[in-house]
Design an enzyme around this catalytic site. Structure first.
Site, PDB file in Angstrom:
ATOM      1  CG  ASP A  35      -1.844   5.329   4.745  1.00 30.47           C
ATOM      2  OD1 ASP A  35      -1.688   4.301   5.434  1.00 30.47           O
ATOM      3  OD2 ASP A  35      -2.929   5.654   4.237  1.00 30.47           O
ATOM      4  CE  LYS A  72      -6.466   9.027   7.853  1.00 32.43           C
ATOM      5  NZ  LYS A  72      -7.158   7.883   8.484  1.00 32.43           N
ATOM      6  CG  ASP A 121      -9.791   7.733   6.381  1.00 37.27           C
ATOM      7  OD1 ASP A 121      -8.705   7.649   5.758  1.00 37.27           O
ATOM      8  OD2 ASP A 121      -9.864   7.975   7.601  1.00 37.27           O
ATOM      9  NE  ARG A 137     -10.863  -0.997   3.580  1.00 37.48           N
ATOM     10  CZ  ARG A 137     -11.455  -1.192   4.746  1.00 37.48           C
ATOM     11  NH1 ARG A 137     -12.600  -1.859   4.813  1.00 37.48           N
ATOM     12  NH2 ARG A 137     -10.927  -0.727   5.862  1.00 37.48           N
ATOM     13  CD  GLU A 180      -6.580   5.342   2.311  1.00 35.24           C
ATOM     14  OE1 GLU A 180      -7.587   5.479   3.034  1.00 35.24           O
ATOM     15  OE2 GLU A 180      -5.450   5.081   2.769  1.00 35.24           O
ATOM     16  CE  LYS A 218      -3.191   2.675   2.946  1.00 34.53           C
ATOM     17  NZ  LYS A 218      -4.095   2.680   4.117  1.00 34.53           N
TER      18      LYS A 218
HETATM   19  N1  BES Z   1      -4.199   4.721   6.759  1.00 34.78           N
HETATM   20  C1  BES Z   1      -5.318   4.460   7.583  1.00 34.78           C
HETATM   21  C2  BES Z   1      -5.037   3.461   8.694  1.00 34.78           C
HETATM   22  C3  BES Z   1      -4.034   3.868   9.736  1.00 34.78           C
HETATM   23  C4  BES Z   1      -4.464   4.312  10.967  1.00 34.78           C
HETATM   24  C5  BES Z   1      -2.674   3.716   9.523  1.00 34.78           C
HETATM   25  C6  BES Z   1      -3.546   4.645  11.941  1.00 34.78           C
HETATM   26  C7  BES Z   1      -1.754   4.064  10.494  1.00 34.78           C
HETATM   27  C8  BES Z   1      -2.193   4.524  11.714  1.00 34.78           C
HETATM   28  C9  BES Z   1      -6.453   3.893   6.712  1.00 34.78           C
HETATM   29  O1  BES Z   1      -6.481   4.308   5.397  1.00 34.78           O
HETATM   30  C10 BES Z   1      -7.746   4.287   7.325  1.00 34.78           C
HETATM   31  O2  BES Z   1      -8.009   5.445   7.354  1.00 34.78           O
HETATM   32  N2  BES Z   1      -8.530   3.305   7.759  1.00 34.78           N
HETATM   33  C11 BES Z   1      -9.800   3.562   8.352  1.00 34.78           C
HETATM   34  C12 BES Z   1     -10.788   2.580   7.759  1.00 34.78           C
HETATM   35  C13 BES Z   1     -12.214   2.861   8.126  1.00 34.78           C
HETATM   36  C14 BES Z   1     -12.679   4.162   7.494  1.00 34.78           C
HETATM   37  C15 BES Z   1     -13.075   1.698   7.652  1.00 34.78           C
HETATM   38  C16 BES Z   1      -9.652   3.355   9.849  1.00 34.78           C
HETATM   39  O3  BES Z   1      -8.941   2.441  10.269  1.00 34.78           O
HETATM   40  O4  BES Z   1     -10.230   4.151  10.604  1.00 34.78           O
HETATM   41 ZN    ZN Z   2      -4.688   4.870   4.612  1.00 35.56          ZN
HETATM   42 MN    MN Z   3      -7.514   6.143   5.150  1.00 30.85          MN
END
Ligand code: BES
Ligand code: ZN
Ligand code: MN
Length: 511
Positions: free
Chosen positions: A296, A285, A355, A359, A357, A273
Site C-alpha cells: 500500500d 480488513k 480503511d 485519501r 485512509e 500514497k
Molecule cells: N489500500 C486499499 C485499497 C486496495 C485494495 C489496494 C486492493 C490494493 C488492492 C485502501 O486503503 C482501501 O482499503 N480502500 C477501501 C475504501 C473503502 C473503505 C471506501 C476499499 O477499496 O475497499
Molecule cells: Zn490503503
Molecule cells: Mn485501506
C-alpha cells in the site's frame, strides 16, 4: 544489480552462458508459421538456414513470452540458445514494436535467472529498440531475494538475478543508442529499487525506515530532502497523516524530495500514497484482504523512484516528490470511525471508515504540494478496491480536473508500455460524502468507489492547479505468475509514466 552494456562482440566468438534470439508467428505471405527474427542470423547460418524448422520441432510457436531452449551449434562459445517469442511478426517494412521487444527481453531474462551472463541478439534497428530491449532485460532480471537463502547451493531457496547482459546488434558509439540505453538503465534501476521497497515486509519498512531510504538516495543524487516527523507534522497541523498513523507504534512521516534544474521552466509535483501497511485500522480488513497490504506504499515508491530517475537523467524540469508515509493499525490510540480530523488544508473530515485512509494522507500531501503552485500535480496511489473491480489487475485508472491533462497522461503511459484508462469524476457522487458533522466524510456511495475517492482528493488540490490521480491498486502488486518483464509481487507500476511526464514537461510538450 544486473550490469548491462551495448556490445560490439559477435557470435559465435562471444562468451556467455546463453544467447537470446527472437522468434515470431509468421504473418507475411513469404513467412512460414514460425519466423526467426533479425539478430539471429549467425545461429540460423550455423543451422544451415533450418533454425525455424528446428525450433518448430521443439514446439516453438513464436507466441509472446514463450521460451524455447536449444543447445548452441558447434563452435559457439555460448552453450545455450534461448529463443523467446515476440508475438506476431510485424507487417512488411515495419519494425518490431517497442513493447513486444521489452516483454520478450523480460521473459528471456526471467528464464535465465541463476545464470551469470547472457547476450541478447533481438531485433535492434534504432535507439528506441536498444532502449526497449535494455529496459525489458533489466526489469525482467529483477528478483527479490533479500530474504532467501542463495548459498549453499544445496539448500538455496532462491535464484539470483542474471548478473550481466550484453546487447548485441547495436552501435555502442552511436550517441542516440548510448543515450537510450543509459536512460533505460537509470529508469530500470530505480524502478527495481521501488519494487524492493514494495516487497520489503512491513516489519522492516515502517514510515521512518522508508524516510531514511529516501534521505540516503537524495544525498547520493543531489536531491534536496526534507522529512517531517510526528512532532513537525503536529506543529504543522497535518491532521490527515497523523490521524491515519495514530494507531501505529511506528510514527508517520511526510517526505519532500526536491529535484531542481537550473534551466527548468516548469515545475511538476508528484504525490505518493505511502501506507507501509494497511490493516484497515479499527475498520479492520478481514483475513484474506490484508496479506498483501505491504504494497500500500507503492504510490510513494513510484514517486520516489521517478524523482531519483529524473535527477539521474538530469531532466530540465523541477520535480518535487511528496511521500505521505503512515502505517494504518488498530489500537487504543487509533482513529475511530466517527472521529473528525482537522486536515492540513483547514477542512474537517469525518472518518466513517478507517480503511479509507489513503485519501486522508494524500489530502494533506496534495495541499502541501499545492502551496508551491506547481504547474501540475500528479498523485499515485493504491487507493481503491473498486478500481481493481473496474479495470482488473493490469490497468490503472486516471482521473483529473482537466480533460486534456488526463488524455496526455494516458498517452504517456501507453508510450512507455503501461496500461491505463481514463475515468470520470461524476459531480453527482460528491454529495454522498456530505457529513452532518464535518466539511466532508471520507466515504461516500459504494458504487463507483474509485471515482468517489478521486472526488475526495480533488477537494484538497489548490485552486487553479492542474491535477491528475492515478489509482494503481490493480497493477501495483502482481499476485499471479510473472509475465514479460513483470515479476510476482511489487511491479513498480506508475514509475515509467511519471518519468515520461517529467521528460515531456522538460521538452515543453506537456501543459
Ligand atoms: N489500500 C486499499 C485499497 C486496495 C485494495 C489496494 C486492493 C490494493 C488492492 C485502501 O486503503 C482501501 O482499503 N480502500 C477501501 C475504501 C473503502 C473503505 C471506501 C476499499 O477499496 O475497499
Ligand atoms: Zn490503503
Ligand atoms: Mn485501506
Amino acid at each position: 544489480m544486473t550490469a548491462l552494456t551495448l556490445s560490439t562482440a559477435a557470435v559465435p566468438g562471444l562468451r556467455a552462458d546463453a544467447l537470446v534470439i527472437g522468434v515470431a508467428k509468421g504473418s507475411r505471405p513469404a513467412s512460414g508459421d514460425l519466423v526467426v527474427a533479425p539478430g539471429a542470423e549467425a545461429v540460423d547460418k550455423a543451422y544451415d538456414g533450418t533454425l525455424a524448422g528446428v525450433l518448430e520441432t521443439l514446439g516453438a510457436s513464436g507466441a509472446e513470452g514463450e521460451v524455447t531452449k536449444l543447445p548452441a551449434p558447434a563452435g559457439f562459445r555460448t552453450p545455450l540458445v534461448l529463443a523467446v517469442g515476440l508475438g506476431t511478426e510485424p507487417a512488411e517494412g515495419d519494425a518490431y514494436d517497442a513493447e513486444a521487444l521489452r516483454r520478450a527481453a523480460g521473459a528471456a531474462a526471467r528464464a535465465l535467472s541463476g545464470a551469470k551472463k547472457a547476450a541478447f541478439a533481438l531485433p535492434l534497428t534504432d535507439a528506441a529498440d536498444a532502449g526497449a530491449i535494455a529496459e525489458g532485460a533489466l526489469l525482467g532480471s529483477y528478483a527479490f531475494v533479500a530474504y532467501k537463502d542463495l548459498v549453499p547451493a544445496k539448500k538455496k531457496t532462491g535464484k539470483a538475478p542474471l548478473a550481466e547482459i550484453a546487447l548485441l546488434g547495436g552501435k555502442p558509439r552511436d550517441k542516440a543508442q548510448k543515450a537510450a540505453v543509459e536512460r533505460a538503465v537509470a529508469v530500470a534501476e530505480e524502478l527495481n529499487r521501488a519494487r524492493d521497497l514494495i516487497n520489503t515486509p512491513p516489519n522492516d519498512l515502517d514510515p521512518e525506515a522508508f524516510a531514511a531510504v529516501a534521505q540516503a538516495a537524495a544525498k547520493e543524487h543531489g536531491i534536496k530532502v526534507q522529512v517531517l516527523d510526528e512532532k513537525a507534522l503536529a506543529k504543522g497541523g497535518y491532521g490527515g497523516i497523523l490521524g491515519v498513523g495514530a494507531g501505529s507504534a511506528a510514527a508517520p512521516r511526510l517526505v519532500k524530495l526536491s529535484y531542481t534544474h537550473g534551466k527548468a521552466k516548469k515545475h511538476l509535483a508528484f504525490v505518493g500514497k505511502g501506507i507501509t501497511y494497511d490493516s484497515g485500522g479499527i475498520s479492520l480488513k478481514p483475513a484474506g484482504h490484508n496479506e498483501t497490504m505491504k504494497c500500500d506504499m507503492s504510490g510513494a515508491a513510484a514517486v520516489f523512484a521517478a524523482v531519483v530517475a529524473a535527477a539521474r537523467l538530469g531532466l530540465e524540469v523541477n520535480v518535487t516528490g511528496w511521500l505521505a508515509l503512515a502505517e494504518n493499525m488498530p489500537s487504543g490510540s487509533a482513529t475511530r470511525p466517527g472521529d473528525v480530523l482537522h486536515m492540513y488544508s483547514g477542512k474537517t473530515v469525518e472518518v466513517l471508515n478507517t480503511d479509507a485512509e489513503g485519501r486522508l494522507v494524500l489530502a494533506d500531501a496534495l495541499w502541501a504540494a499545492s502551496a508551491e503552485k506547481p504547474d501540475a500535480i500528479v498523485d499515485v496511489a493504491t487507493l481503491t478496491g473498486a478500481m481493481v473491480l473496474a479495470l482488473g489487475n493490469r490497468t490503472f485508472g486516471v482521473m483529473a480536473n482537466d480533460d486534456a491533462f488526463r488524455a496526455a497522461i494516458v498517452d504517456a503511459a501507453e508510450e512507455v508500455g503501461e496500461a491505463s484508462w481514463p475515468m470520470p469524476l461524476p459531480e453527482h457522487l460528491r454529495k454522498g460524502m456530505d457529513s452532518p458533522t464535518a466539511d466532508i466524510a471520507n466515504m461516500g456511495e459504494r458504487m463507483g468507489g474509485g471515482l468517489v475517492a478521486g472526488l475526495f482528493l480533488r477537494e484538497f488540490v489548490g485552486e487553479g492547479i492542474t491535477w491528475a490521480h492515478l489509482d494503481i491498486a490493480g497493477p501495483a502488486f502482481n499476485e499471479q505468475g510473472p509475465f514479460g518483464y513483470t515479476p510476482k509481487g511489487g511491479t513498480g507500476s506508475g514509475v515509467r509514466t511519471l518519468v515520461r511526464l517529467a521528460e515531456l514537461t522538460a521538452a515543453g510538450d506537456l501543459g
